[in-house]
Design a protein around this motif. Structure first.
Motif, PDB file in Angstrom:
ATOM      1  N   VAL A   6       0.691  -0.991   0.145  1.00 10.16           N
ATOM      2  CA  VAL A   6      -0.130   0.162   0.048  1.00 10.16           C
ATOM      3  C   VAL A   6       0.967   1.265  -0.127  1.00 10.16           C
ATOM      4  O   VAL A   6       1.858   1.518   0.702  1.00 10.16           O
ATOM      5  CB  VAL A   6      -1.014  -0.009   1.034  1.00 10.16           C
ATOM      6  CG1 VAL A   6      -1.789   1.430   1.332  1.00 10.16           C
ATOM      7  CG2 VAL A   6      -1.932  -1.027   1.239  1.00 10.16           C
ATOM      8  N   ALA A   7       0.686   2.324  -0.792  1.00  7.49           N
ATOM      9  CA  ALA A   7       1.217   3.418  -0.771  1.00  7.49           C
ATOM     10  C   ALA A   7       0.423   4.654  -0.687  1.00  7.49           C
ATOM     11  O   ALA A   7      -0.728   4.610  -1.479  1.00  7.49           O
ATOM     12  CB  ALA A   7       2.147   3.513  -2.018  1.00  7.49           C
ATOM     13  N   ASP A  23      -2.810   0.648  -4.325  1.00  3.75           N
ATOM     14  CA  ASP A  23      -2.998  -0.767  -3.288  1.00  3.75           C
ATOM     15  C   ASP A  23      -3.119  -1.716  -4.201  1.00  3.75           C
ATOM     16  O   ASP A  23      -3.770  -1.937  -5.356  1.00  3.75           O
ATOM     17  CB  ASP A  23      -4.562  -0.333  -2.702  1.00  3.75           C
ATOM     18  CG  ASP A  23      -4.334   0.968  -1.855  1.00  3.75           C
ATOM     19  OD1 ASP A  23      -3.557   1.464  -1.676  1.00  3.75           O
ATOM     20  OD2 ASP A  23      -5.545   1.115  -1.317  1.00  3.75           O
ATOM     21  N   LEU A  24      -2.398  -2.888  -3.576  1.00  7.08           N
ATOM     22  CA  LEU A  24      -2.428  -4.209  -4.336  1.00  7.08           C
ATOM     23  C   LEU A  24      -3.905  -4.671  -4.093  1.00  7.08           C
ATOM     24  O   LEU A  24      -4.357  -4.669  -3.006  1.00  7.08           O
ATOM     25  CB  LEU A  24      -1.308  -5.070  -3.850  1.00  7.08           C
ATOM     26  CG  LEU A  24      -1.462  -6.562  -4.413  1.00  7.08           C
ATOM     27  CD1 LEU A  24      -1.384  -6.621  -5.726  1.00  7.08           C
ATOM     28  CD2 LEU A  24      -0.453  -7.271  -3.594  1.00  7.08           C
ATOM     29  N   GLU A  25      -4.621  -5.288  -5.043  1.00  4.50           N
ATOM     30  CA  GLU A  25      -5.859  -5.764  -4.996  1.00  4.50           C
ATOM     31  C   GLU A  25      -5.629  -7.286  -4.712  1.00  4.50           C
ATOM     32  O   GLU A  25      -5.217  -8.090  -5.751  1.00  4.50           O
ATOM     33  CB  GLU A  25      -6.800  -5.573  -6.407  1.00  4.50           C
ATOM     34  CG  GLU A  25      -7.088  -4.032  -6.733  1.00  4.50           C
ATOM     35  CD  GLU A  25      -8.167  -3.967  -7.890  1.00  4.50           C
ATOM     36  OE1 GLU A  25      -8.155  -4.827  -8.293  1.00  4.50           O
ATOM     37  OE2 GLU A  25      -8.822  -3.224  -7.722  1.00  4.50           O
ATOM     38  N   LEU A  26      -6.252  -7.686  -3.521  1.00  4.01           N
ATOM     39  CA  LEU A  26      -5.999  -9.282  -3.454  1.00  4.01           C
ATOM     40  C   LEU A  26      -7.182  -9.944  -3.999  1.00  4.01           C
ATOM     41  O   LEU A  26      -8.150  -9.387  -4.499  1.00  4.01           O
ATOM     42  CB  LEU A  26      -6.394  -9.433  -1.812  1.00  4.01           C
ATOM     43  CG  LEU A  26      -4.964  -8.523  -0.929  1.00  4.01           C
ATOM     44  CD1 LEU A  26      -5.359  -8.871   0.439  1.00  4.01           C
ATOM     45  CD2 LEU A  26      -3.640  -9.286  -1.529  1.00  4.01           C
ATOM     46  N   ILE A  73       5.917  -5.776  -5.999  1.00  4.31           N
ATOM     47  CA  ILE A  73       5.821  -6.982  -6.661  1.00  4.31           C
ATOM     48  C   ILE A  73       4.807  -6.952  -7.708  1.00  4.31           C
ATOM     49  O   ILE A  73       4.029  -5.985  -8.087  1.00  4.31           O
ATOM     50  CB  ILE A  73       5.175  -7.923  -5.550  1.00  4.31           C
ATOM     51  CG1 ILE A  73       3.765  -7.438  -4.895  1.00  4.31           C
ATOM     52  CG2 ILE A  73       6.177  -8.240  -4.362  1.00  4.31           C
ATOM     53  CD1 ILE A  73       3.040  -8.657  -4.105  1.00  4.31           C
ATOM     54  N   ASN A  74       4.651  -8.087  -8.621  1.00  2.98           N
ATOM     55  CA  ASN A  74       3.699  -8.254  -9.709  1.00  2.98           C
ATOM     56  C   ASN A  74       2.219  -8.154  -9.160  1.00  2.98           C
ATOM     57  O   ASN A  74       2.360  -8.928  -8.069  1.00  2.98           O
ATOM     58  CB  ASN A  74       4.073  -9.271 -10.740  1.00  2.98           C
ATOM     59  CG  ASN A  74       5.348  -9.322 -11.295  1.00  2.98           C
ATOM     60  OD1 ASN A  74       6.142  -8.108 -11.198  1.00  2.98           O
ATOM     61  ND2 ASN A  74       5.606 -10.408 -11.856  1.00  2.98           N
ATOM     62  N   GLY A  75       1.333  -7.460  -9.888  1.00  6.77           N
ATOM     63  CA  GLY A  75       0.124  -7.670  -9.464  1.00  6.77           C
ATOM     64  C   GLY A  75      -0.819  -6.792 -10.124  1.00  6.77           C
ATOM     65  O   GLY A  75      -0.365  -5.724 -10.740  1.00  6.77           O
TER      66      GLY A  75
END
Length: 209
Positions: free
Chosen positions: A69-70, A206-209, A111-113
């Motif tokens: 998250v940033a 934000d990385l989506e899970l 990271i990739n995502g």
């Protein structure tokens, strides 16, 4: 002799024994069903515990990895020298977790995502800017620098027009969307009117899970 219809017949010993057998049998069925149900729940709990241990790693006390998250906030105020010349927005506040890094106005993807990217800038009147054209076209965008290709692309672009920027005004430009990003990619905000920036705004990912 006729039986009195007003009185019921008492059950004999055979009937009582039969009822007792049926009652005990029912209790055994219920008890067995309860044991099967408890056994199934224990199996589910065991599987869940194994899943958690595998996720956490061999050391069960190790915390799970943080979600990337940033959030960058409070764009640095310009002294007016850049006016309406294109410039990279730099930020006073930055919150980064899960491997995100902030370097010279740029976010470095950990990271990739698939990431949800969002940004907002606010523009307002300032007497220090004189070289802007009339009408003024406010333009801002999130730029994506791909590590694999060393190429820049615009992910998000927002524009708006100010008829006379020397009169009091305030404009808020914002946008958001989801994008597939790779580790090492960079994100930054580019504006064509840094001299009109108000000290409220942000860039987030934000990385989506």
């Amino acid at each position: 002799m006729q039986e009195d219809p007003g009185h019921s017949r008492r059950p004999g010993p055979t009937a009582g024994l039969l009822c007792g057998i049926l009652f005990v049998g029912s209790a055994l069925v219920v008890l067995c069903s309860s044991y099967r149900s408890l056994d199934g729940n224990q199996q589910r709990i065991g599987r869940s515990q194994r899943d958690v241990q595998q996720t956490a790693g061999p050391n069960s006390s190790s915390p799970p990895p943080e979600k990337p998250v940033a959030f960058l906030s409070v764009p640095m105020k310009d002294d007016g020298s850049r006016g309406c010349k294109r410039a990279v927005v730099r930020w006073n506040g930055n919150l980064t977790r899960g491997g995100f890094k902030y370097e010279e106005g740029q976010l470095v993807v950990p990271i990739n995502g698939r990431y949800w990217v969002y940004f907002q800038l606010i523009y307002s009147t300032t007497p220090k800017v004189s070289e802007c054209s009339k009408p003024l076209l406010l333009s801002q965008g999130v730029i994506w620098v791909q590590k694999a290709h060393d190429d820049n692309k615009t992910l998000l672009q927002v524009e708006d027009t100010v008829p006379d920027y020397k009169r009091m005004f305030r404009k808020t430009l914002q946008a958001s969307a989801a994008f597939d990003l790779a580790a090492g990619d960079r994100l930054f905000v580019l504006t064509n009117s840094p001299g009109l920036l108000y000290n409220l705004g942000y860039l987030g990912a934000d990385l989506e899970l």
